[in-house]
Design a protein around this motif. Structure first.
Motif, short mmCIF file in Angstrom:
data_model
loop_
_atom_site.label_atom_id
_atom_site.label_comp_id
_atom_site.label_asym_id
_atom_site.label_seq_id
_atom_site.Cartn_x
_atom_site.Cartn_y
_atom_site.Cartn_z
N ILE A 84 0.77 -1.36 -0.19
CA ILE A 84 -0.07 0.10 0.09
C ILE A 84 0.96 1.37 -0.04
N ILE A 85 0.68 2.18 -0.98
CA ILE A 85 1.52 3.15 -1.30
C ILE A 85 1.01 4.47 -0.27
N SER A 86 -0.51 4.66 -0.37
CA SER A 86 -1.20 5.78 0.31
C SER A 86 -2.60 5.35 0.46
N VAL A 87 -3.16 5.93 1.67
CA VAL A 87 -4.69 5.95 1.93
C VAL A 87 -4.98 7.24 2.33
N LYS A 88 -6.14 7.48 1.51
CA LYS A 88 -6.90 8.52 1.70
C LYS A 88 -8.41 8.52 1.86
N GLN A 89 -8.95 9.34 2.55
CA GLN A 89 -10.59 9.35 2.83
C GLN A 89 -11.11 10.68 2.78
N GLU A 90 -12.35 10.79 2.21
CA GLU A 90 -12.81 12.19 2.12
C GLU A 90 -14.31 11.92 1.79
N PRO A 91 -14.90 12.95 2.36
CA PRO A 91 -16.55 12.77 2.61
C PRO A 91 -17.28 12.99 1.47
N PHE A 92 -18.59 12.44 1.18
CA PHE A 92 -19.37 12.76 0.11
C PHE A 92 -20.72 12.48 0.65
N ALA A 93 -21.55 13.39 0.09
CA ALA A 93 -23.21 13.41 0.54
C ALA A 93 -23.80 12.10 -0.36
N MET A 94 -24.92 11.50 0.62
CA MET A 94 -25.64 10.69 0.42
C MET A 94 -26.98 11.19 0.62
N ALA A 95 -28.21 10.85 -0.01
CA ALA A 95 -29.46 11.04 0.47
C ALA A 95 -29.96 10.33 1.79
N ASP A 96 -30.47 10.89 2.72
CA ASP A 96 -30.61 10.28 3.92
C ASP A 96 -32.36 10.06 3.84
N THR A 97 -32.42 8.71 3.42
CA THR A 97 -33.90 8.47 3.36
C THR A 97 -34.68 8.52 4.43
N SER A 98 -34.23 8.59 5.64
CA SER A 98 -35.24 8.82 6.80
C SER A 98 -35.46 10.19 7.15
N LYS A 99 -34.77 11.17 6.15
CA LYS A 99 -34.91 12.48 6.35
C LYS A 99 -35.85 12.83 5.05
N CYS A 100 -36.95 12.48 4.65
CA CYS A 100 -37.72 12.60 3.53
C CYS A 100 -38.65 13.67 3.75
N TYR A 101 -39.03 14.66 3.06
CA TYR A 101 -39.82 15.82 3.22
C TYR A 101 -40.57 16.28 2.05
N ALA A 102 -41.72 16.68 2.29
CA ALA A 102 -42.56 17.28 1.00
C ALA A 102 -43.01 18.55 1.43
N VAL A 103 -43.20 19.39 0.55
CA VAL A 103 -43.51 20.69 0.85
C VAL A 103 -44.51 21.30 -0.52
N LYS A 104 -45.66 21.72 0.02
CA LYS A 104 -46.62 22.32 -1.22
C LYS A 104 -46.50 23.75 -1.41
N PHE A 105 -46.55 24.20 -2.64
CA PHE A 105 -46.55 25.61 -2.91
C PHE A 105 -47.93 26.01 -3.19
N ASP A 106 -48.32 27.11 -2.85
CA ASP A 106 -49.41 27.75 -3.39
C ASP A 106 -49.42 29.24 -3.93
N ALA A 107 -50.60 29.83 -4.16
CA ALA A 107 -50.20 31.39 -4.64
C ALA A 107 -49.49 32.40 -3.68
N LYS A 108 -49.63 32.14 -2.36
CA LYS A 108 -49.04 33.07 -1.67
C LYS A 108 -47.46 32.86 -1.50
N THR A 109 -46.78 31.84 -1.97
CA THR A 109 -45.44 31.47 -1.77
C THR A 109 -44.63 32.10 -2.87
N SER A 110 -43.24 32.33 -2.61
CA SER A 110 -42.28 32.67 -3.47
C SER A 110 -41.35 31.78 -3.70
N ALA A 111 -41.56 30.53 -2.92
CA ALA A 111 -40.62 29.61 -3.17
C ALA A 111 -40.77 28.38 -4.31
N CYS A 112 -40.78 29.06 -5.23
CA CYS A 112 -41.19 28.03 -6.49
C CYS A 112 -40.15 27.44 -7.18
N ASN A 113 -38.89 27.87 -7.00
CA ASN A 113 -37.63 27.66 -7.75
C ASN A 113 -36.90 26.87 -6.79
#
Length: 359
Positions: A84-113
């Motif tokens: 073994i010449i070298s060992v390196k570790q680095e983080p990366f993101a994975m979807a946490d399926t235990s933290k799944c959320y849904a959000v609904k937009f309506d005419a009053k919201t600005s969060a459409c994008n």
């Protein structure tokens, strides 16, 4: 950008108010004009190993190396070794399926994008996301060697010899003659000296090539090759002395349950940099959920790689799974404000939040 049917959004979210937030677990992430389903991320670890393979092939005249060239301890058996010449570790993101959320937009919201990753992780609202550049391991360039076989340098007298021993003797004589010619050229005492330095350089290079090729018939050939291996380690909870991989000097990287290899372990520690959430009051829990966007408040973890004798590597990484989840109020995303939210793609924490009142 992933999309899915308006029917599912309506079914999951119902008729809640602006940016009504629901915790779900059975729907795939996506975005429509009416709402979104998204994950928050958790941190996994990518371990990159560089392993060198050394292959030895004995020469045809190996058993005569000491007799004719005074080279001792030349092995007559082929071998392959790894390290073994070298060992390196680095983080990366994975979807946490235990933290799944849904959000609904309506005419009053600005969060459409709403921006989500290909894995369904929430990245941003009402703002652009910087493209993530993947860290690719550098390719190892092979050492260039002469493509000619050592036997192509053998003269007619050597090839017509009646035994291997005689061929070895004549080859050794040829090697000494080549070395003598090289020495005379270097000293400027050869019968036919080159006219300029460039020609001298070419002649010396050719003599070196011939010497190495013929000598390899006695000493054998050793080749080194470096390969890169990647291991993905999922982190869900603290662990101690978990077998990460096994390594054998004779076989290289082997399966984690292959006892022919020496085990290398990993420890995952929760550094507890974030306080645990307060217990939920049953009376408050019965109330309807507040509107808004869920984000991570990440904690930290320490990852340690080691074997039976030595500690190899220690790193600390931010980790959403060792923190809490907080709710950004839906009031930030109504028509009275122009709100831009940017989340850290690795941790799901708020990286940038701007809320402006329109003029």
């Amino acid at each position: 950008m992933k999309r899915f049917s308006t029917f599912i959004i309506a079914l999951v979210l119902g008729t809640a108010s602006s940016l009504a937030q629901t915790v779900i677990s059975t729907y795939k992430p996506g975005v429509t004009s009416e709402g979104a389903v998204y994950y928050l991320p958790k941190t996994a670890i990518r371990i990159t190993l560089q392993i060198e393979k050394t292959s030895y092939t004995p020469g045809e005249f190996c058993k005569y190396s000491e007799k004719y060239l005074r080279i001792k301890d030349v092995s007559a058996k082929p071998s392959v070794k790894y390290r073994i010449i070298s060992v390196k570790q680095e983080p990366f993101a994975m979807a946490d399926t235990s933290k799944c959320y849904a959000v609904k937009f309506d005419a009053k919201t600005s969060a459409c994008n709403v921006r989500i990753s290909d894995e369904g992780i929430l990245l941003a609202i009402n703002t652009d996301v910087k493209p993530q550049t993947a860290n690719k391991p550098l390719a190892t360039l092979p050492t260039l060697r002469s493509t000619r076989s050592p036997k192509s340098y053998l003269n007619e007298e050597i090839l017509s010899a009646g035994s291997t021993a005689k061929m070895a003797e004549l080859t050794a004589q040829e090697i000494y003659e080549i070395r003598e010619s090289r020495s005379m050229l270097a000293k400027g005492q050869a019968d036919f000296m080159p006219k300029d330095g460039e020609q001298l350089k070419l002649m010396l290079q050719e003599l070196n090539t011939q010497n190495e090729a013929l000598t390899s018939l006695f000493t054998g050939v050793t080749l080194c090759d470096t390969t890169t291996h990647s291991i993905t380690y999922m982190v869900d909870k603290p662990t101690k002395r978990d077998v990460l991989f096994r390594f054998s000097y004779d076989l290289g990287l082997v399966d984690s349950d292959d006892l022919s290899g020496t085990p290398y372990y990993i420890n995952i520690e929760d550094l507890k940099t974030v306080d645990e959430p307060a217990p939920v009051d049953p009376k408050k829990a019965a109330k309807p959920q507040q509107s808004g966007i869920y984000v991570n408040v990440p904690g930290k973890m320490r990852s340690t790689i080691f074997d039976a004798k030595n500690q190899i590597l220690v790193n600390e990484f931010a980790a959403g799974q060792f923190g809490n989840v907080e709710l950004l109020s839906g009031a930030l995303f109504n028509k009275r404000y122009t709100t831009r939210l940017l989340l850290n793609p690795l941790t799901g924490a708020v990286e940038k939040l701007e809320a402006e009142q329109p003029k």
